[in-house]
Design a protein around this motif. Structure first.
Motif, mmCIF file in Angstrom:
data_model
loop_
_atom_site.group_PDB
_atom_site.id
_atom_site.type_symbol
_atom_site.label_atom_id
_atom_site.label_comp_id
_atom_site.label_asym_id
_atom_site.label_seq_id
_atom_site.Cartn_x
_atom_site.Cartn_y
_atom_site.Cartn_z
ATOM 1 N N ARG A 1 45.613 68.580 18.697
ATOM 2 C CA ARG A 1 45.176 67.398 17.963
ATOM 3 C C ARG A 1 46.271 66.799 17.086
ATOM 4 N N SER A 2 47.207 67.626 16.642
ATOM 5 C CA SER A 2 48.284 67.120 15.782
ATOM 6 C C SER A 2 49.510 68.009 15.929
ATOM 7 N N ILE A 3 50.680 67.424 15.684
ATOM 8 C CA ILE A 3 51.953 68.146 15.789
ATOM 9 C C ILE A 3 52.831 67.727 14.621
ATOM 10 N N PRO A 4 53.275 68.669 13.780
ATOM 11 C CA PRO A 4 54.171 68.318 12.676
ATOM 12 C C PRO A 4 55.563 67.960 13.191
ATOM 13 N N THR A 5 56.179 66.975 12.580
ATOM 14 C CA THR A 5 57.527 66.567 12.972
ATOM 15 C C THR A 5 58.265 65.999 11.766
#
Length: 463
Positions: free
Chosen positions: A286-290
């Motif tokens: 659902r989400s990916i830190p970058t």
């Protein structure tokens, strides 16, 4: 990085094709032989490379075999490339078109971007040493022809299971892997890879990335959960510093030095509401830190578009030096463009006159590996120019080159040898010329290899 001894056509061909699994060891030997002939005459046609009808007929028969595919031909080279020593490597990926012309009637080709042009799409992952910029080889590749006609419309839920062309990025990323834990990959891509599916593959695999943003209107989350557009987030991001960068000339503007500012931020990529792939949905990502680094030109000249790079990255960006390192990684992306130029200009990949698409596919595989060799020839002189020539160059090459040159100078170092070799290909060796590129080097090498054959024939006949 291979030495010139290893880049000798015979040695190199055995190393990169000798373990190909083609269903019969005789086919592998024939492939090695043809790879050597192609290395000796990179831009020639198949009949010119093989020189006699029996060899040419054997090669045509080889590429008609169903076991001899693009993947089978390139597999040994991919394995050789990924047997890397400990270190940090850039995986520079991009897609190019292999265009066989306007309304080509050859069977098995597909439509290209240009109207009525037909051919293949080729996606390549070039592995480069992050420190020395040496081309190590191809980590993986995929070749395909686009299907004819329009795809039938389906319900949006069913469309998630439909494979799209953009998923090639993720498939190739998954194939670039090493069995060693001390090998780190950083995937460097242009705007074509700005896709949540690509980030998902990298996130699951654990590799790092430097990917240029395609859309500044993409919505992301901040650390506190606030939804913000990428462009707006970077306007208020932390200012890390400024520096001067050289901007090359193009058809719309002259060359200039641009004063740019560097900003960085930490954000969270959000899964899109529509268009999420089966890979993303099946793993419920659902989400990916970058992290994000922006390079923006301050006060561009009138009539010039401001230089602006917005780069997603998994690399640390907490200091100015770390941000500059991310930018430096992205600045190596043109290496894959040089690779494509080797394919099309140096090796004439689009000039192969085979009747059906299944026949040029394995030939394209051999050409793809040959293009790496052209780039490595250039790298040899750049990485260790002061190495004694006799340590890495076959002594026979040195002797014959000295005989061929009109005004021979002592060839003491690798740099001396490569500049003399390039002079056979048109390199003028003026102070303002810099170091020779792959074009003049391979042209000179082609001339030298012909001279070596004559030298050996003369010695055999006259002693």
């Amino acid at each position: 990085m291979p030495t010139l001894n290893e880049l000798n056509p015979e040695t190199w061909s055995r190393q990169h094709f000798g373990t190909c699994q083609l269903g019969d060891v005789r086919r592998t030997r024939l492939l090695v032989r043809y790879a050597q002939q192609m290395a000796e005459k990179p831009d020639a046609s198949t009949p010119q490379q093989t020189e006699c009808w029996s060899d040419c007929k054997a090669v045509y028969g080889l590429f008609r075999r169903t076991e001899v595919t693009f993947n089978a031909v390139t597999a040994a080279h991919n394995r050789h490339t990924l047997s890397l020593p400990a270190g940090k490597y850039l995986v520079i990926s991009d897609t190019t078109e292999v265009d066989y012309g306007y309304k080509s009637e050859r069977r098995g080709l597909g439509p290209l971007t240009s109207k009525n042009h037909r051919g293949f799409f080729l996606h390549s992952a070039v592995v480069v040493d992050s420190k020395t910029r040496e081309v190590m080889g191809l980590g993986a590749q995929e070749l395909w022809a686009r299907s004819e006609g329009k795809k039938p419309r389906v319900h949006r839920v069913a469309s998630r299971k439909r494979v799209t062309e953009s998923e090639v990025w993720g498939r190739v990323i998954d194939r670039v892997k090493s069995s060693r834990k001390d090998v780190q990959f950083i995937h460097v891509c242009d705007r074509g890879a700005d896709n949540f599916d690509v980030f998902a593959h990298l996130h699951i695999k654990g590799d790092s990335w430097v990917i240029r943003a395609a859309q500044l209107t993409r919505k992301l989350h901040t650390a506190d959960g606030t939804v913000v557009k990428l462009g707006e987030a970077m306007e208020s991001a932390t200012l890390m510093g400024t520096y001067l960068v050289y901007v090359s000339a193009n058809t719309n503007q002259a060359a200039r030095w641009a004063n740019v500012e560097v900003r960085s931020a930490s954000l969270i990529l959000i899964r899109p509401r529509e268009g999420a792939t089966a890979f993303v949905m099946d793993r419920d990502i659902r989400s990916i830190p970058t992290n994000v680094v922006q390079v923006l030109e301050l006060k561009p000249p009138k009539g010039c578009e401001a230089l602006r790079w917005v780069l997603y990255t998994k690399q640390a960006v907490s200091s100015y030096e770390e941000c500059l390192q991310v930018v430096a990684y992205y600045e190596q992306r043109p290496i894959v463009e040089e690779y494509h130029q080797c394919l099309k200009t140096g090796l004439q990949i689009e000039e192969r006159q085979y009747e059906t698409a299944d026949r040029p596919a394995p030939v394209i595989g051999v050409i793809c590996v040959q293009a790496v060799r052209l780039l490595q020839l250039r790298d040899v002189a750049r990485t260790a120019p002061d190495t004694p020539a006799g340590n890495v160059v076959p002594l026979e090459w040195l002797a014959v080159l000295a005989l061929v040159l009109r005004n021979p100078r002592p060839l003491k170092t690798v740099r001396d040898f490569m500049r003399a070799l390039a002079s056979l290909g048109g390199f003028l060796s003026r102070k303002s010329d810099g170091e020779p590129g792959w074009k003049t080097i391979w042209r000179g090498l082609e001339t030298l290899l012909v001279a070596i054959r004559g030298y050996r024939a003369a010695r055999k006949r006259f002693g």
